[in-house]
Scaffold this motif. Structure first.
Motif, PDB file in Angstrom:
ATOM      1  N   TYR A  57     -46.537 -38.247 -19.386  1.00 58.76           N
ATOM      2  CA  TYR A  57     -45.751 -36.942 -18.900  1.00 58.76           C
ATOM      3  C   TYR A  57     -44.549 -36.685 -19.771  1.00 58.76           C
ATOM      4  O   TYR A  57     -44.200 -35.577 -20.293  1.00 58.76           O
ATOM      5  N   ILE A  74     -52.934 -23.429 -16.347  1.00 55.04           N
ATOM      6  CA  ILE A  74     -52.349 -24.382 -16.080  1.00 55.04           C
ATOM      7  C   ILE A  74     -50.798 -24.015 -15.842  1.00 55.04           C
ATOM      8  O   ILE A  74     -50.232 -24.409 -14.653  1.00 55.04           O
ATOM      9  N   PHE A  75     -50.385 -22.833 -16.409  1.00 57.66           N
ATOM     10  CA  PHE A  75     -49.059 -22.252 -16.005  1.00 57.66           C
ATOM     11  C   PHE A  75     -48.839 -21.139 -15.135  1.00 57.66           C
ATOM     12  O   PHE A  75     -47.920 -21.372 -14.342  1.00 57.66           O
ATOM     13  N   TRP A 134     -34.278 -26.588  -7.012  1.00 54.76           N
ATOM     14  CA  TRP A 134     -34.051 -26.333  -8.587  1.00 54.76           C
ATOM     15  C   TRP A 134     -33.160 -25.004  -8.373  1.00 54.76           C
ATOM     16  O   TRP A 134     -33.499 -24.000  -8.095  1.00 54.76           O
ATOM     17  N   TYR A 194     -30.084 -27.728 -14.172  1.00 54.63           N
ATOM     18  CA  TYR A 194     -31.334 -28.200 -13.884  1.00 54.63           C
ATOM     19  C   TYR A 194     -31.292 -29.794 -14.493  1.00 54.63           C
ATOM     20  O   TYR A 194     -31.690 -30.031 -15.683  1.00 54.63           O
ATOM     21  N   ILE A 242     -38.527 -16.704 -16.189  1.00 54.45           N
ATOM     22  CA  ILE A 242     -37.881 -17.745 -15.901  1.00 54.45           C
ATOM     23  C   ILE A 242     -37.439 -18.279 -17.109  1.00 54.45           C
ATOM     24  O   ILE A 242     -37.939 -18.036 -18.181  1.00 54.45           O
ATOM     25  N   TYR A 258     -49.381 -21.969 -11.424  1.00 56.15           N
ATOM     26  CA  TYR A 258     -48.436 -23.028 -10.806  1.00 56.15           C
ATOM     27  C   TYR A 258     -46.753 -22.599 -10.881  1.00 56.15           C
ATOM     28  O   TYR A 258     -46.101 -22.804  -9.929  1.00 56.15           O
ATOM     29  N   GLN A 272     -44.140 -22.380  -7.924  1.00 54.03           N
ATOM     30  CA  GLN A 272     -43.249 -23.043  -8.060  1.00 54.03           C
ATOM     31  C   GLN A 272     -41.933 -22.446  -7.797  1.00 54.03           C
ATOM     32  O   GLN A 272     -40.938 -22.828  -7.210  1.00 54.03           O
ATOM     33  N   ASN A 297     -51.607 -32.240  -9.985  1.00 56.11           N
ATOM     34  CA  ASN A 297     -51.104 -31.009  -9.853  1.00 56.11           C
ATOM     35  C   ASN A 297     -52.465 -30.015  -9.595  1.00 56.11           C
ATOM     36  O   ASN A 297     -53.337 -30.125  -9.890  1.00 56.11           O
ATOM     37  N   VAL A 311     -37.401 -24.149 -18.819  1.00 57.48           N
ATOM     38  CA  VAL A 311     -38.022 -24.550 -17.856  1.00 57.48           C
ATOM     39  C   VAL A 311     -39.591 -24.925 -17.986  1.00 57.48           C
ATOM     40  O   VAL A 311     -39.998 -26.016 -18.086  1.00 57.48           O
ATOM     41  N   THR A 312     -40.359 -23.764 -18.655  1.00 58.26           N
ATOM     42  CA  THR A 312     -41.410 -23.994 -19.051  1.00 58.26           C
ATOM     43  C   THR A 312     -41.827 -24.826 -20.337  1.00 58.26           C
ATOM     44  O   THR A 312     -42.763 -25.663 -20.516  1.00 58.26           O
TER      45      THR A 312
HETATM   46  N1  UDP Z   1     -45.402 -26.235 -14.995  1.00 54.10           N
HETATM   47  C1  UDP Z   1     -46.639 -25.647 -15.005  1.00 54.10           C
HETATM   48  N2  UDP Z   1     -47.768 -26.186 -14.603  1.00 54.10           N
HETATM   49  C2  UDP Z   1     -47.703 -27.617 -14.411  1.00 54.10           C
HETATM   50  C3  UDP Z   1     -46.690 -28.301 -14.820  1.00 54.10           C
HETATM   51  C4  UDP Z   1     -45.612 -27.778 -14.855  1.00 54.10           C
HETATM   52  O1  UDP Z   1     -46.747 -24.429 -14.857  1.00 54.10           O
HETATM   53  O2  UDP Z   1     -48.953 -28.262 -14.160  1.00 54.10           O
HETATM   54  C5  UDP Z   1     -44.247 -25.423 -15.515  1.00 54.10           C
HETATM   55  C6  UDP Z   1     -43.767 -25.062 -14.177  1.00 54.10           C
HETATM   56  O3  UDP Z   1     -43.198 -23.821 -14.561  1.00 54.10           O
HETATM   57  C7  UDP Z   1     -42.598 -25.824 -13.679  1.00 54.10           C
HETATM   58  C8  UDP Z   1     -42.265 -26.248 -15.264  1.00 54.10           C
HETATM   59  O4  UDP Z   1     -43.477 -26.407 -16.063  1.00 54.10           O
HETATM   60  O5  UDP Z   1     -41.728 -25.520 -13.044  1.00 54.10           O
HETATM   61  C9  UDP Z   1     -41.563 -27.446 -15.350  1.00 54.10           C
HETATM   62  O6  UDP Z   1     -41.924 -28.623 -14.623  1.00 54.10           O
HETATM   63  P1  UDP Z   1     -41.685 -29.810 -14.093  1.00 54.10           P
HETATM   64  O7  UDP Z   1     -43.006 -31.024 -13.784  1.00 54.10           O
HETATM   65  O8  UDP Z   1     -40.893 -30.558 -15.441  1.00 54.10           O
HETATM   66  O9  UDP Z   1     -40.790 -29.926 -12.956  1.00 54.10           O
HETATM   67  P2  UDP Z   1     -40.124 -30.783 -12.173  1.00 54.10           P
HETATM   68  O10 UDP Z   1     -40.374 -32.244 -12.610  1.00 54.10           O
HETATM   69  O11 UDP Z   1     -38.636 -30.728 -12.177  1.00 54.10           O
HETATM   70  O12 UDP Z   1     -40.658 -30.556 -10.771  1.00 54.10           O
END
Ligand code: UDP
Length: 368
Positions: A187, A153-154, A314, A349, A169, A157, A161, A274, A173-174
């Motif tokens: 969510y 998942i992380f 961002w 952010y 980072i 992505y 991202q 996602n 954020v994570t």
């Molecule tokens: N993230 C991830 N996998 C996902 C969703 C989020 O790794 O499926 C991590 C990724 O580093 C991302 C952060 O969590 O930048 C924050 O996600 P969020 O959806 O809050 O970002 P935003 O809504 O600002 O785009």
């Protein structure tokens, strides 16, 4: 505070909330916007099929801040909407953030039962555990979950991202998308959640409806001949851009957002799916899922491609950028009557609700 002539640079949610507040207190406001539309990255519009789409990517309003909710509710009704995201992992769609439902979908039944017990023994129900924290566990079973979440998942992505590894980072954020010790597939867990019933642009236009506010689109600050004649300026553009990048550039992760119409009633089961591990885009959003539409022949979807170029997105929160930011902030302090505000002005952010809360607080401070 005596009545003033105030310049607000940028018609995003931060600038517009400031404009509304100061105008309501009787000040004369000019809002400058370099784009041809208001709303900043919250801008939405009705496409040719009657579907409201978000030009700069999905915006879902959620807040625990009662003051902000009440304030915005003065300008819009809300379509009650609670965001649910699915992730495409190993050819199935699973709830994101990873929660106990995800665990049962991703692992064989018996193993999932056992892992759930271990999670519930370690954490309290409803707890949110950041992935980078879970990865430090010494417990072999928890490590298995941490590895799954991190790898599937992380990791990819986050690489897509941010162009960075998760460890490089800011943990803030994570930590936004933690592991949820519950069966709540939402969510966000905020008390108030929704989409303005006629869209963000409509809400923001209402906020600007005042005889004390003049909006000038397609106008940039540095080209405004009388910019020095205002009593106060609130600058919501990039602080480094204001200073012509003299002390270095603050780095943002940018993105391209590609909208597409497809000839089917529904494209995917939820508003956002996602794709951590496939494709160049991070997620696909289907806009009808935010606000229902009577159109049952077509649907509008958007693909989000993060990168070094495109729309400024961002702020990249790291030491290098913090150092540059501090230098600009020291320069800004030397200027009188100009305040840098918002995602670009403060290099923060900001979620939409925090951006509005910030504007409300700044107004109160100045209007005392
Ligand atoms: N993230 C991830 N996998 C996902 C969703 C989020 O790794 O499926 C991590 C990724 O580093 C991302 C952060 O969590 O930048 C924050 O996600 P969020 O959806 O809050 O970002 P935003 O809504 O600002 O785009």
């Amino acid at each position: 505070m005596p009545k003033q002539k105030i310049l607000i640079v940028g018609a995003g949610i931060t600038g517009i909330a400031l404009a509304e507040r100061f105008a309501q207190a009787g000040h004369k406001i000019t809002v400058l916007e370099k784009r041809g539309e208001i709303g900043g990255n919250c801008y939405d519009y009705q496409d040719k099929n009657g579907i409201i789409v978000h030009k700069y990517g999905p915006h879902i309003f959620h807040t625990d801040n009662q003051e902000v909710w009440d304030y915005l509710s003065g300008f819009t009704d809300w379509h009650h909407y609670e965001h649910c995201v699915l992730g495409s992992i190993d050819h199935q769609l699973v709830p994101i953030p990873f929660n106990l439902n995800t665990l049962h979908q991703a692992f064989p039944a018996e193993q999932a039962q056992q892992l759930e017990k271990i999670l519930l023994a370690e954490f309290s129900p409803g707890e949110k555990v950041p992935i980078l924290e879970l990865r430090q566990t010494k417990n072999k079973d928890l490590q298995l979950i941490a590895d799954f979440v991190y790898q599937k998942i992380f990791l990819n992505y986050t690489r897509k991202q941010w162009g960075l590894e998760p460890e490089d980072i800011d943990p803030e954020v994570t930590g936004r998308v933690p592991i949820l010790i519950s069966r709540d597939n939402r969510y966000f867990q905020d008390k108030h959640q929704g989409i303005p019933s006629k869209g963000y642009t409509s809400m923001l236009e209402k906020m600007l409806q005042s005889e004390n506010i003049t909006v000038r689109l397609n106008t940039s600050y540095h080209k405004l001949p009388d910019r020095q004649t205002f009593d106060q300026t609130f600058y919501t553009g990039s602080i480094d851009e204001f200073f012509k990048y003299q002390l270095g550039r603050l780095k943002y992760r940018c993105f391209k957002f590609a909208l597409k119409t497809v000839k089917q009633n529904s494209y995917q089961p939820v508003a956002t799916v996602n794709y951590p591990n496939d494709y160049d885009y991070t997620r696909i959003t289907e806009f009808k899922k935010f606000l229902p539409s009577t159109n049952n022949k077509t649907t509008a979807i958007g693909f989000e491609y993060p990168g070094d170029k495109g729309i400024t997105g961002w702020p990249i929160l790291n030491n290098d950028n913090s150092k540059i930011l501090r230098k600009y902030q020291a320069e800004a302090k030397k200027l009188s009557n100009i305040t840098f505000v918002g995602r670009l002005g403060e290099f923060k952010y900001y979620d939409m609700d925090d951006a509005v809360a910030n504007s409300l607080a700044i107004f109160k401070k100045f209007n005392e």
